[in-house]
Write a protein that holds these residues in place. Structure first.
Motif, mmCIF file in Angstrom:
data_model
loop_
_atom_site.group_PDB
_atom_site.id
_atom_site.type_symbol
_atom_site.label_atom_id
_atom_site.label_comp_id
_atom_site.label_asym_id
_atom_site.label_seq_id
_atom_site.Cartn_x
_atom_site.Cartn_y
_atom_site.Cartn_z
ATOM 1 N N GLN A 218 5.040 3.821 11.195
ATOM 2 C CA GLN A 218 4.865 3.140 12.926
ATOM 3 C C GLN A 218 4.443 4.143 13.767
ATOM 4 N N GLN A 219 3.118 4.699 14.232
ATOM 5 C CA GLN A 219 2.540 5.261 15.291
ATOM 6 C C GLN A 219 3.516 5.421 16.466
ATOM 7 N N GLY A 220 3.895 5.634 17.231
ATOM 8 C CA GLY A 220 4.477 6.215 18.278
ATOM 9 C C GLY A 220 3.377 6.520 19.000
ATOM 10 N N LYS A 221 4.217 6.762 20.772
ATOM 11 C CA LYS A 221 3.698 7.243 21.355
ATOM 12 C C LYS A 221 3.512 9.502 21.537
ATOM 13 N N SER A 222 4.386 9.034 20.289
ATOM 14 C CA SER A 222 4.041 11.003 20.682
ATOM 15 C C SER A 222 3.910 11.495 18.919
ATOM 16 N N GLU A 223 3.615 12.502 18.561
ATOM 17 C CA GLU A 223 4.586 12.360 16.899
ATOM 18 C C GLU A 223 4.798 13.047 16.264
ATOM 19 N N ARG A 224 6.422 13.016 17.729
ATOM 20 C CA ARG A 224 7.203 13.127 17.042
ATOM 21 C C ARG A 224 8.284 12.480 16.184
ATOM 22 N N GLU A 225 8.484 13.075 15.216
ATOM 23 C CA GLU A 225 9.178 11.665 14.951
ATOM 24 C C GLU A 225 11.006 11.294 13.641
ATOM 25 N N ILE A 226 10.863 10.111 13.751
ATOM 26 C CA ILE A 226 12.330 10.078 13.729
ATOM 27 C C ILE A 226 12.429 9.481 12.052
ATOM 28 N N ILE A 227 13.160 9.556 11.402
ATOM 29 C CA ILE A 227 13.306 9.546 10.153
ATOM 30 C C ILE A 227 14.786 8.537 9.633
ATOM 31 N N LEU A 228 14.230 6.697 9.295
ATOM 32 C CA LEU A 228 15.180 6.661 9.146
ATOM 33 C C LEU A 228 15.315 5.935 7.729
ATOM 34 N N VAL A 257 11.725 -6.452 13.794
ATOM 35 C CA VAL A 257 11.777 -6.575 14.958
ATOM 36 C C VAL A 257 11.176 -5.087 15.955
ATOM 37 N N MET A 258 10.899 -4.568 15.566
ATOM 38 C CA MET A 258 10.431 -3.303 15.145
ATOM 39 C C MET A 258 8.893 -3.093 16.170
ATOM 40 N N ASP A 259 8.296 -4.485 14.735
ATOM 41 C CA ASP A 259 6.617 -4.356 14.508
ATOM 42 C C ASP A 259 6.137 -5.134 16.681
ATOM 43 N N GLU A 260 6.740 -5.416 17.354
ATOM 44 C CA GLU A 260 6.742 -5.371 18.493
ATOM 45 C C GLU A 260 6.677 -4.184 19.512
ATOM 46 N N GLU A 261 7.174 -3.271 19.472
ATOM 47 C CA GLU A 261 7.569 -2.640 19.691
ATOM 48 C C GLU A 261 6.291 -1.386 19.953
ATOM 49 N N ILE A 262 6.184 -0.401 20.961
ATOM 50 C CA ILE A 262 5.508 0.648 21.231
ATOM 51 C C ILE A 262 6.595 1.917 20.972
ATOM 52 N N PRO A 263 6.928 1.831 20.468
ATOM 53 C CA PRO A 263 8.255 3.401 20.314
ATOM 54 C C PRO A 263 7.657 4.778 20.687
ATOM 55 N N ASP A 264 8.340 5.907 21.520
ATOM 56 C CA ASP A 264 8.345 7.083 22.141
ATOM 57 C C ASP A 264 7.999 7.781 20.958
ATOM 58 N N TYR A 265 8.906 7.511 19.854
ATOM 59 C CA TYR A 265 8.172 8.593 18.681
ATOM 60 C C TYR A 265 8.102 8.053 17.199
ATOM 61 N N THR A 266 7.023 8.404 16.449
ATOM 62 C CA THR A 266 6.709 8.085 15.850
ATOM 63 C C THR A 266 7.902 7.823 14.508
ATOM 64 N N ILE A 267 7.956 6.580 14.138
ATOM 65 C CA ILE A 267 9.030 6.484 12.908
ATOM 66 C C ILE A 267 9.084 5.603 11.815
ATOM 67 N N ARG A 268 9.463 6.710 10.380
ATOM 68 C CA ARG A 268 9.330 6.465 9.766
ATOM 69 C C ARG A 268 10.080 5.935 8.428
ATOM 70 N N TYR A 269 9.849 4.541 8.360
ATOM 71 C CA TYR A 269 11.447 3.984 6.919
ATOM 72 C C TYR A 269 11.446 3.816 5.825
ATOM 73 N N LEU A 301 20.079 8.703 7.486
ATOM 74 C CA LEU A 301 20.643 7.451 6.252
ATOM 75 C C LEU A 301 21.317 6.319 6.835
ATOM 76 N N LEU A 302 21.340 4.935 5.982
ATOM 77 C CA LEU A 302 21.789 3.985 6.802
ATOM 78 C C LEU A 302 22.869 3.956 5.289
ATOM 79 N N ASP A 303 23.907 3.859 5.688
ATOM 80 C CA ASP A 303 24.488 4.235 4.476
ATOM 81 C C ASP A 303 25.818 2.690 5.533
ATOM 82 N N ILE A 304 26.234 2.028 4.014
ATOM 83 C CA ILE A 304 27.300 0.950 4.635
ATOM 84 C C ILE A 304 27.010 0.316 5.564
#
Length: 394
Positions: A218-228, A257-269, A301-304
């Motif tokens: 999901q492309q965000g407002k910047s090229e900085r990335e958060i990886i989930l 739910v995030m598809d409706e948002e324009i996040p500050d970071y580019t997010i990789r799921y 990493l989402l865990d338990i």
């Protein structure tokens, strides 16, 4: 009419396979848990390659491929080749000269030897219960055989072969070895066993195959990335409700739910795949980050997740702190120590790696009889989605 009904039923079955019920997190969890996601299963590749195609989100969907080591092995004796099957996978080939021994006998000079042993009665009698985990987290395997294999390793043996049980010569040989065993080995069938002569040179190699895993960007407002990330795989131990189904369900609904948002970071799921802890896909993804690690704010990493057992908490290697943990809402979470995991490679590469969980108790129940779908709750799954959504959309 019967032909038409059969056709309609087939279409409906196909539709359900590629369009999982997704109106609620619990329904999605039920769907995910109904699929055999073990990397050894024929369903696994189809599932990963089709996973998420039904999601109406404005994100780039990538199916990535990596290698995994299988339980199958390739055996070379002279100019002949044979197949083997290992009860515990290993990464590197081994070779040496063949030497037949009996369990428990005094160990002769075994340096550079591949030891041939028969299937033990314990392993044969306990095939259905082997590798189960008790409530203390101890794996129940063939302890006496493990002790002898450890002695062989200490004496310089390079590997072992297990021949079929004497009362069941049509099966592959096997022994339930510990994952910490310092000696690799494989089972062989009777035809192969009869070709194993002392003093001959033998080489055993693991057989590798490609497996898919999936990411959404999901492309965000910047090229900085958060990886989930979440582990989406399973194993012959079970569906991994606590460590895979719950967190993958949360990640799946978070994208909606995030598809409706324009996040500050580019997010990789990223939905990981592998032999049971998704190490294969995790390591491969880290390699793909080479050259752009500086853009990564954090890997989580989402865990338990999804049990609702207690407040959220995080684990890091050695309870290490990262800038993100000093920011809201992470600054409200308890930081606990993370043991050895696939995340070690990220830490060594200088990439912040955090594990997010909601159940301390659940960490003791992974792979046990308490690792069930019923441990996931409507509120637990929804609350986790809402927490992550509030953080990313802030």
């Amino acid at each position: 009419m019967l032909i038409v009904l059969s056709l309609l039923r087939s279409i409906a079955t196909l539709f359900l396979f590629i369009n999982p019920i997704q109106s609620t997190p619990l329904e999605t969890a039920e769907y995910i848990s109904s699929i055999d996601r073990s990397a050894d299963s024929w369903e696994s590749a189809d599932f990963f390659e089709s996973f998420g195609t039904e999601l109406a989100v404005d994100m780039t969907r990538n199916v990535l491929y990596t290698e995994r080591v299988t339980g199958w092995t390739e055996i070379e004796v002279g100019d002949e080749s044979y197949e083997g099957l290992s009860s515990m996978t290993f990464d590197q080939p081994f070779k040496g000269t063949i030497l037949h021994l009996k369990w428990g006998q005094d160990i002769p000079d075994v340096k550079e030897k591949v030891i041939v042993l028969p299937t033990t009665k314990y392993s044969y009698d306990n095939i259905d219960e082997a590798y189960t985990v008790d409530y203390a987290g101890e794996v129940l395997n063939d302890q006496e055989a493990n002790a002898y294999l450890s002695e062989l390793a200490s004496a310089g043996a390079v590997g072992y072969l297990i021949t079929p049980y004497e009362d069941d010569p049509y099966e592959m040989g096997f022994v339930f070895a510990s994952s910490y065993m310092p000696l690799d080995g494989t089972g062989v069938d009777l035809d192969t066993a009869e070709e194993l002569k002392d003093g001959e040179m033998i080489q055993v190699k693991p057989y590798r195959e490609e497996i898919p895993y999936v990411e959404f960007v999901q492309q965000g407002k910047s090229e900085r990335e958060i990886i989930l990330m979440s582990r989406l795989d399973s194993s012959w131990h079970g569906a991994h409700y606590l460590s895979a189904v719950g967190p993958s369900t949360v990640l799946y609904h978070l994208m909606q739910v995030m598809d409706e948002e324009i996040p500050d970071y580019t997010i990789r799921y990223v939905f990981l795949n592998g032999n049971g802890d998704s190490r294969e896909a995790s390591d491969d993804f880290l390699e793909r980050l080479a050259g752009q690690k500086e853009k990564v704010e954090t890997v989580i990493l989402l865990d338990i997740l999804g049990t609702g057992d207690g407040p959220l908490y995080v684990r890091t290697k050695g309870m290490k702190s990262y800038p993100i943990l000093e920011q809201s809402p992470f600054d409200q979470l308890t930081v606990r120590s993370l043991g050895s995991s696939p995340g070690d490679a990220y830490d060594e590469a200088g990439v912040p790696y955090i594990i997010l969980s909601d159940s301390l108790e659940g960490s003791w129940h992974v792979f046990t009889e308490k690792d069930t779908l019923e441990r996931l709750t409507k509120d637990g799954l929804t609350d986790a989605v809402d927490w992550l959504h509030a953080w990313l959309a802030d």
